[in-house]
Design a protein around this motif. Sequence first.
Motif, PDB file in Angstrom:
ATOM      1  N   ALA A  27       0.818  -1.214   0.000  1.00 34.78           N
ATOM      2  CA  ALA A  27       0.000   0.000   0.000  1.00 34.78           C
ATOM      3  C   ALA A  27       0.853   1.265   0.000  1.00 34.78           C
ATOM      4  CB  ALA A  27      -0.939   0.000   1.202  1.00 34.78           C
ATOM      5  N   ASP A  28       1.964   1.246   0.707  1.00 34.80           N
ATOM      6  CA  ASP A  28       2.798   2.449   0.786  1.00 34.80           C
ATOM      7  C   ASP A  28       3.614   2.692  -0.484  1.00 34.80           C
ATOM      8  OD1 ASP A  28       4.521   0.306   1.197  1.00 34.80           O
ATOM      9  OD2 ASP A  28       5.658   1.300   2.773  1.00 34.80           O
ATOM     10  N   ALA A  29       3.561   1.781  -1.442  1.00 31.56           N
ATOM     11  CA  ALA A  29       4.294   1.942  -2.703  1.00 31.56           C
ATOM     12  C   ALA A  29       3.365   2.106  -3.901  1.00 31.56           C
ATOM     13  CB  ALA A  29       5.214   0.744  -2.924  1.00 31.56           C
ATOM     14  N   GLU A  30       2.066   2.128  -3.675  1.00 31.56           N
ATOM     15  CA  GLU A  30       1.118   2.173  -4.792  1.00 31.56           C
ATOM     16  C   GLU A  30       1.260   3.431  -5.645  1.00 31.56           C
ATOM     17  OE1 GLU A  30      -2.970   1.326  -3.952  1.00 31.56           O
ATOM     18  OE2 GLU A  30      -2.505  -0.693  -3.247  1.00 31.56           O
ATOM     19  N   ASN A  31       1.458   4.579  -5.037  1.00 33.87           N
ATOM     20  CA  ASN A  31       1.565   5.819  -5.816  1.00 33.87           C
ATOM     21  C   ASN A  31       2.792   5.785  -6.726  1.00 33.87           C
ATOM     22  OD1 ASN A  31      -0.753   6.941  -4.750  1.00 33.87           O
ATOM     23  ND2 ASN A  31       0.328   8.087  -3.164  1.00 33.87           N
ATOM     24  N   GLU A  32       3.927   5.344  -6.192  1.00 32.18           N
ATOM     25  CA  GLU A  32       5.144   5.261  -6.989  1.00 32.18           C
ATOM     26  C   GLU A  32       5.010   4.200  -8.078  1.00 32.18           C
ATOM     27  OE1 GLU A  32       5.122   5.171  -3.648  1.00 32.18           O
ATOM     28  OE2 GLU A  32       6.200   6.983  -3.038  1.00 32.18           O
ATOM     29  N   ALA A  33       4.364   3.083  -7.764  1.00 35.07           N
ATOM     30  CA  ALA A  33       4.168   2.015  -8.751  1.00 35.07           C
ATOM     31  C   ALA A  33       3.266   2.491  -9.886  1.00 35.07           C
ATOM     32  CB  ALA A  33       3.586   0.774  -8.087  1.00 35.07           C
ATOM     33  N   ARG A  34       2.221   3.236  -9.549  1.00 38.15           N
ATOM     34  CA  ARG A  34       1.334   3.766 -10.588  1.00 38.15           C
ATOM     35  C   ARG A  34       2.070   4.793 -11.442  1.00 38.15           C
ATOM     36  NH1 ARG A  34      -3.251   2.475 -11.762  1.00 38.15           N
ATOM     37  NH2 ARG A  34      -3.809   1.600  -9.750  1.00 38.15           N
ATOM     38  N   GLU A  35       2.928   5.594 -10.829  1.00 39.72           N
ATOM     39  CA  GLU A  35       3.743   6.554 -11.580  1.00 39.72           C
ATOM     40  C   GLU A  35       4.637   5.805 -12.575  1.00 39.72           C
ATOM     41  OE1 GLU A  35       7.530   9.441 -10.699  1.00 39.72           O
ATOM     42  OE2 GLU A  35       5.985   9.327  -9.160  1.00 39.72           O
ATOM     43  N   ALA A  36       5.238   4.712 -12.133  1.00 37.19           N
ATOM     44  CA  ALA A  36       6.085   3.907 -13.021  1.00 37.19           C
ATOM     45  C   ALA A  36       5.264   3.354 -14.182  1.00 37.19           C
ATOM     46  CB  ALA A  36       6.739   2.776 -12.237  1.00 37.19           C
ATOM     47  N   LEU A  37       4.081   2.844 -13.885  1.00 34.37           N
ATOM     48  CA  LEU A  37       3.203   2.295 -14.919  1.00 34.37           C
ATOM     49  C   LEU A  37       2.863   3.367 -15.953  1.00 34.37           C
ATOM     50  CD1 LEU A  37       0.145   0.020 -14.440  1.00 34.37           C
ATOM     51  CD2 LEU A  37      -0.104   2.140 -15.674  1.00 34.37           C
ATOM     52  N   GLU A  38       2.493   4.549 -15.483  1.00 37.03           N
ATOM     53  CA  GLU A  38       2.063   5.621 -16.383  1.00 37.03           C
ATOM     54  C   GLU A  38       3.218   6.214 -17.191  1.00 37.03           C
ATOM     55  OE1 GLU A  38       0.048   8.256 -13.682  1.00 37.03           O
ATOM     56  OE2 GLU A  38      -1.688   6.933 -13.532  1.00 37.03           O
ATOM     57  N   ASN A  39       4.441   6.123 -16.675  1.00 34.61           N
ATOM     58  CA  ASN A  39       5.582   6.754 -17.348  1.00 34.61           C
ATOM     59  C   ASN A  39       6.438   5.789 -18.140  1.00 34.61           C
ATOM     60  OD1 ASN A  39       5.032   9.393 -16.467  1.00 34.61           O
ATOM     61  ND2 ASN A  39       5.912   8.934 -14.476  1.00 34.61           N
TER      62      ASN A  39
END
Length: 62
Positions: free
Chosen positions: A41-53
């Motif tokens: 849960a604490d890495a979801e924002n960074e993981a989504r950023e990686a997915l989008e970029n």
Amino acid sequence: MKLYVDQDLCISCGLCIDACPSVFSWNDEGKSVAIDGEVPADAENEAREALENCPTEAIKEA
């Protein structure tokens, strides 16, 4: 959220690893791989950023 990296699309740029090293790492072939299982849960924002970029859209939701 679960993610995986399409090995045929990965160009080994490392952007995902830079953005979220707790989820992405290098495999033996020099390509990115995602952790097996749910993204913490604490890495979801960074993981989504990686997915989008990802420049080749190699990161997918499982």
